[in-house]
Structures are given as structure tokens and as C-alpha cells.
Write a protein that holds these residues in place. Structure first.
Motif, short mmCIF file in Angstrom:
data_model
loop_
_atom_site.label_atom_id
_atom_site.label_comp_id
_atom_site.label_asym_id
_atom_site.label_seq_id
_atom_site.Cartn_x
_atom_site.Cartn_y
_atom_site.Cartn_z
N THR A 16 0.84 -1.19 0.00
CA THR A 16 0.00 0.00 0.00
C THR A 16 0.88 1.25 0.00
O THR A 16 2.03 1.20 0.45
N PRO A 17 0.36 2.37 -0.46
CA PRO A 17 1.13 3.61 -0.38
C PRO A 17 1.56 3.92 1.05
O PRO A 17 2.68 4.37 1.28
N GLU A 18 0.67 3.67 2.02
CA GLU A 18 1.03 3.93 3.42
C GLU A 18 2.23 3.08 3.84
O GLU A 18 3.16 3.59 4.47
N ALA A 19 2.22 1.80 3.48
CA ALA A 19 3.35 0.91 3.83
C ALA A 19 4.63 1.36 3.13
O ALA A 19 5.72 1.30 3.71
N GLU A 20 4.51 1.83 1.89
CA GLU A 20 5.69 2.30 1.16
C GLU A 20 6.27 3.55 1.82
O GLU A 20 7.49 3.71 1.89
N VAL A 21 5.42 4.43 2.31
CA VAL A 21 5.88 5.64 2.98
C VAL A 21 6.55 5.30 4.31
O VAL A 21 7.61 5.85 4.63
N VAL A 22 5.97 4.39 5.06
CA VAL A 22 6.60 3.96 6.32
C VAL A 22 7.98 3.38 6.02
O VAL A 22 8.96 3.70 6.70
N LYS A 23 8.08 2.56 4.99
CA LYS A 23 9.37 1.98 4.61
C LYS A 23 10.37 3.09 4.22
O LYS A 23 11.54 3.03 4.59
N ALA A 24 9.89 4.09 3.49
CA ALA A 24 10.77 5.20 3.10
C ALA A 24 11.24 5.97 4.33
O ALA A 24 12.44 6.28 4.45
N ILE A 29 15.48 7.27 8.37
CA ILE A 29 15.95 7.19 9.76
C ILE A 29 17.20 6.33 9.87
O ILE A 29 18.14 6.67 10.60
N ALA A 30 17.24 5.24 9.12
CA ALA A 30 18.44 4.37 9.13
C ALA A 30 19.66 5.14 8.66
O ALA A 30 20.74 5.04 9.25
N ALA A 31 19.49 5.93 7.60
CA ALA A 31 20.62 6.74 7.11
C ALA A 31 21.03 7.77 8.17
O ALA A 31 22.22 7.96 8.43
N LYS A 123 4.41 10.87 -4.45
CA LYS A 123 5.17 10.00 -5.36
C LYS A 123 5.68 10.86 -6.51
O LYS A 123 4.91 11.43 -7.28
N LYS A 124 6.99 10.97 -6.58
CA LYS A 124 7.66 11.75 -7.62
C LYS A 124 8.68 10.84 -8.30
O LYS A 124 9.52 10.23 -7.63
N ASP A 125 8.59 10.74 -9.61
CA ASP A 125 9.51 9.89 -10.37
C ASP A 125 9.56 8.48 -9.79
O ASP A 125 10.64 7.93 -9.55
N SER A 126 8.39 7.93 -9.49
CA SER A 126 8.23 6.54 -9.02
C SER A 126 8.78 6.29 -7.62
O SER A 126 8.99 5.13 -7.25
N ARG A 127 9.02 7.32 -6.83
CA ARG A 127 9.47 7.11 -5.45
C ARG A 127 8.78 8.11 -4.53
O ARG A 127 8.40 9.19 -4.95
N TRP A 128 8.61 7.70 -3.28
CA TRP A 128 7.95 8.55 -2.29
C TRP A 128 8.96 9.48 -1.64
O TRP A 128 10.02 9.03 -1.20
N VAL A 129 8.64 10.78 -1.63
CA VAL A 129 9.49 11.79 -1.00
C VAL A 129 8.64 12.76 -0.20
O VAL A 129 7.46 12.96 -0.48
#
Length: 136
Positions: A16-24, A29-31, A123-129
Motif C-alpha cells: 500500500t502507499p502507506e506501507a511504502e511511505v513507512v518503509k521510506a 531514519i536508518a541513514a 510519489k515523484k519519479d516513481s518514489r515517495w518523498v
């Protein structure tokens, strides 16, 4: 039903978009927690239209926000450990997710800063920012 039929009829749940945003956010945070400010900043929209809001006012534009962070965290050993607690997330359009969470940055066992953040992810250029953030 044969095993082959079962396997071909099985469809894995879609992300889901929500899950993708949480992953992003967790990637960002990891970085951050590795002291890698440059990679952490790639999760923000690299545009003059990116908006950062805090108790001191606003910064507009990716480059201005990046410079603000570079000044505040010039020494990666001062970045601390970032943690968060999700409070609310919702998809507001096919290409936008609104995410609210409590955050904290701790350094040497003490809270350096923290509060609440509301982010608009697009979603910009196929990635969530993050295109807009209000941190307080």
C-alpha cells in the motif's frame, strides 16, 4: 487442487502507499542513525518548492533545507539516534500520503530534540518523498 494451481492462483498482497511511505521513512531514519545526512536528505523532494515548517518559521526549497541541516549537524557525531512513533497515516490521493508521528533525537542518553511531525509524502519519479514537513 494441485500445488502448481495453488501457487499460480496465490497473489501476494500488494504494497500500500502507506506501507511504502513507512518503509521510506524508516530508510531515512536508518541513514540518519548511521550519520549519513546526505542520504537521509534524499528522502526529501529535491525541488525549490519543498517546504519545511518549524517553530522558527519556514524554509522553502530543498537546497535551503539541506544547508540548514548541514549547519545544524556539521559533525555527524552530533546527529544522535532518531526514533519515531507513528500516530496517524492516511492516503489522501493516489499520489499523496499524510503521515503524523512523534519523533525524538537522543544523544549520549539525553534527548537532543523531539516533538511532533506532520509530513506530506508524494510519489515523484516513481518514489515517495517528503514534499512538505511541519516539525515542532
Amino acid at each position: 487442487m494441485s500445488l502448481a494451481t495453488m501457487l499460480t492462483s496465490f497473489t501476494a498482497p500488494k504494497s500500500t502507499p502507506e506501507a511504502e511511505v513507512v518503509k521510506a521513512l524508516e530508510g531515512q531514519i536508518a541513514a540518519w542513525n548511521k550519520g549519513d545526512l546526505e542520504t537521509a536528505m534524499t528522502y526529501y523532494w529535491n525541488s525549490p518548492e519543498m517546504l519545511w515548517v518549524n517553530k522558527h518559521g519556514i524554509e522553502k526549497g530543498y537546497q535551503q533545507v539541506l544547508e540548514m541541516f548541514r549547519q545544524d549537524f556539521a559533525d555527524s557525531s552530533k546527529m544522535g539516534v532518531y526514533t519515531y512513533e507513528p500516530l496517524h497515516i492516511e492516503q489522501v490521493s493516489p499520489e499523496a500520503v499524510y503521515f503524523v508521528f512523534r519523533w525524538s533525537i537522543d544523544l549520549d542518553g539525553k534527548q537532543l530534540m523531539g516533538g511532533l511531525s506532520s509530513q506530506l509524502w508524494k510519489k515523484k519519479d516513481s518514489r515517495w518523498v517528503v514534499t512538505s514537513e511541519h516539525a515542532s
